[in-house]
Scaffold this motif. Structure first.
Motif, short mmCIF file in Angstrom:
data_model
loop_
_atom_site.label_atom_id
_atom_site.label_comp_id
_atom_site.label_asym_id
_atom_site.label_seq_id
_atom_site.Cartn_x
_atom_site.Cartn_y
_atom_site.Cartn_z
N THR A 197 1.17 -18.37 15.88
CA THR A 197 1.65 -19.42 14.98
C THR A 197 1.13 -19.21 13.57
N VAL A 198 -0.17 -18.88 13.46
CA VAL A 198 -0.76 -18.67 12.13
C VAL A 198 -0.12 -17.47 11.44
N ALA A 199 0.05 -16.38 12.21
CA ALA A 199 0.62 -15.16 11.61
C ALA A 199 2.04 -15.40 11.11
N PHE A 200 2.87 -16.04 11.93
CA PHE A 200 4.26 -16.30 11.52
C PHE A 200 4.32 -17.30 10.37
N SER A 201 3.38 -18.24 10.34
CA SER A 201 3.34 -19.19 9.22
C SER A 201 3.05 -18.47 7.91
N TRP A 202 2.10 -17.52 7.94
CA TRP A 202 1.79 -16.76 6.73
C TRP A 202 2.98 -15.90 6.29
N VAL A 203 3.63 -15.28 7.28
CA VAL A 203 4.79 -14.44 6.94
C VAL A 203 5.90 -15.29 6.31
N THR A 204 6.15 -16.46 6.91
CA THR A 204 7.22 -17.33 6.39
C THR A 204 6.90 -17.79 4.98
N GLU A 205 5.67 -18.24 4.76
CA GLU A 205 5.30 -18.74 3.43
C GLU A 205 5.31 -17.61 2.39
N THR A 206 4.91 -16.40 2.82
CA THR A 206 4.92 -15.27 1.88
C THR A 206 6.34 -14.92 1.47
N PHE A 207 7.24 -14.80 2.44
CA PHE A 207 8.64 -14.49 2.14
C PHE A 207 9.26 -15.55 1.24
N ARG A 208 8.91 -16.81 1.50
CA ARG A 208 9.52 -17.91 0.74
C ARG A 208 8.98 -17.98 -0.68
N ALA A 209 7.77 -17.46 -0.88
CA ALA A 209 7.14 -17.57 -2.20
C ALA A 209 7.60 -16.46 -3.16
N ILE A 210 8.12 -15.36 -2.60
CA ILE A 210 8.54 -14.25 -3.47
C ILE A 210 9.93 -14.53 -4.01
N PRO A 211 10.13 -14.48 -5.33
CA PRO A 211 11.48 -14.69 -5.87
C PRO A 211 12.47 -13.68 -5.32
N LEU A 212 13.70 -14.14 -5.11
CA LEU A 212 14.72 -13.29 -4.50
C LEU A 212 14.99 -12.04 -5.33
N LEU A 213 15.01 -12.17 -6.65
CA LEU A 213 15.28 -11.01 -7.49
C LEU A 213 14.20 -9.94 -7.32
N ILE A 214 12.94 -10.37 -7.20
CA ILE A 214 11.85 -9.40 -7.00
C ILE A 214 11.99 -8.72 -5.64
N LEU A 215 12.41 -9.48 -4.62
CA LEU A 215 12.62 -8.88 -3.30
C LEU A 215 13.67 -7.78 -3.37
N MET A 216 14.79 -8.07 -4.04
CA MET A 216 15.86 -7.06 -4.15
C MET A 216 15.37 -5.83 -4.90
N MET A 217 14.62 -6.03 -5.98
CA MET A 217 14.14 -4.90 -6.77
C MET A 217 13.09 -4.10 -6.01
N LEU A 218 12.24 -4.79 -5.22
CA LEU A 218 11.26 -4.07 -4.40
C LEU A 218 11.96 -3.20 -3.36
N LEU A 219 13.01 -3.76 -2.74
CA LEU A 219 13.73 -2.99 -1.72
C LEU A 219 14.45 -1.80 -2.33
N TYR A 220 15.08 -2.02 -3.50
CA TYR A 220 15.93 -0.96 -4.08
C TYR A 220 15.12 0.11 -4.81
N TYR A 221 14.11 -0.33 -5.56
CA TYR A 221 13.34 0.63 -6.35
C TYR A 221 12.02 1.02 -5.69
N GLY A 222 11.51 0.17 -4.79
CA GLY A 222 10.20 0.43 -4.19
C GLY A 222 10.26 1.25 -2.93
N LEU A 223 11.20 0.94 -2.02
CA LEU A 223 11.24 1.66 -0.75
C LEU A 223 11.53 3.15 -0.89
N PRO A 224 12.46 3.57 -1.78
CA PRO A 224 12.68 5.02 -1.93
C PRO A 224 11.42 5.77 -2.34
#
Length: 282
Positions: free
Chosen positions: A102-129
């Motif tokens: 429960t604690v682990a999933f709560s942290w994951v949920t809050e972390t995902f929700r706190a990151i702005p969507l634009l930053i998530l897209m840019m991390l995926l597109y420019y960071g993962l490669p």
């Protein structure tokens, strides 16, 4: 048994109705003046000239706009479906009887929700490669961002819907021998989903508008196309007409989603009333 509708407020008198009418007239007049001022400024700056709108009369341009609209809808539909699945997964983790899960999933949920969507897209597109994930395309980045952010939001919506039900619902299930999973699936989920539908569809409307952020990772969606046509110098750089055309498509899509949300809310309300009106026999 049916009850007559009761007024919970005083019926406005003649003075109140006159003040309300005057306030309404002033509001409408202000809105009309603002719209007229904007139209006049567009006319004065030449944005309403036929040359500026000529681009959008070409069949190939119209076909490209249609293809881009479908591309936008593809990213939205795939992202929304994956977000709903991720939301259910995060919900199950948060409702787990194991404390550390429960604690682990709560942290994951809050972390995902706190990151702005634009930053998530840019991390995926420019960071993962950078770390070797060369399969990330603009479509994958947009869909992944929509899934991660909206999935965490859906998890909170689902959790609030489940926990808003009276505790007696689950206690009755346990009393007749149902397991924790059966109580969630058979008793709680059907009631919670009915209550959550309007909120879920409202979040889907937000997700649809968020597809415009795909412009920042070169995904060919409507905003990307608006910039492309708006910078065509041979047609006078029609950036305002391009923004009006693409914005109108977004507005039409959002109005369609809002219409569906209203219909679902009315259906849910009427279905709930029919359930309550079922006569009880001893």
């Amino acid at each position: 048994m049916s009850y007559a509708t009761q007024e919970l407020f005083d019926v406005p008198g003649p003075k109140a109705r006159r003040r309300s009418n005057i306030a309404g007239f002033i509001t409408v007049a202000i809105v009309v003046l603002i719209v007229a001022f904007i139209v006049y400024q567009l006319y004065r700056s030449g944005q309403l000239d036929a040359r500026k709108w000529q681009t959008f009369t070409f069949p190939m341009v119209q076909q490209e706009i249609l293809r881009t609209t479908m591309s936008t809808m593809n990213a939205f539909i795939v992202g929304a479906l994956l977000a709903l699945g991720l939301g259910v997964l995060l919900l199950l983790g948060r409702l787990s009887p194991v404390r550390w899960v429960t604690v682990a999933f709560s942290w994951v949920t809050e972390t995902f929700r706190a990151i702005p969507l634009l930053i998530l897209m840019m991390l995926l597109y420019y960071g993962l490669p950078v770390i070797g994930a060369t399969f990330v395309t603009p479509f994958v980045a947009v869909v992944g961002g929509l899934m991660i952010y909206n999935g965490s939001v859906f998890a909170e919506i689902f959790r609030a819907g489940i926990q808003s039900l009276p505790s007696g619902q689950s206690e009755a299930g346990y009393a007749i021998g149902l397991t924790r999973g059966q109580v969630l699936r058979v008793i709680l989920a059907p009631q919670a989903i009915r209550n959550m539908l309007p909120t879920i569809i409202s979040q889907l409307v937000v997700a649809l508008k968020d597809t415009a952020l795909g412009f920042m990772v070169t995904y060919p969606e409507l905003l990307y196309l608006a910039k492309f046509y708006g910078t065509q110098f041979q047609y006078g750089s029609p950036i305002i007409p391009a923004a009006i055309v693409m914005g109108s498509i977004y507005i039409a899509l959002c109005l369609l989603m809002s219409f569906i949300a209203v219909r679902v809310e009315k259906w849910s309300s009427s279905d709930s009333k029919r359930t309550k009106e079922i006569p009880q026999y001893e």
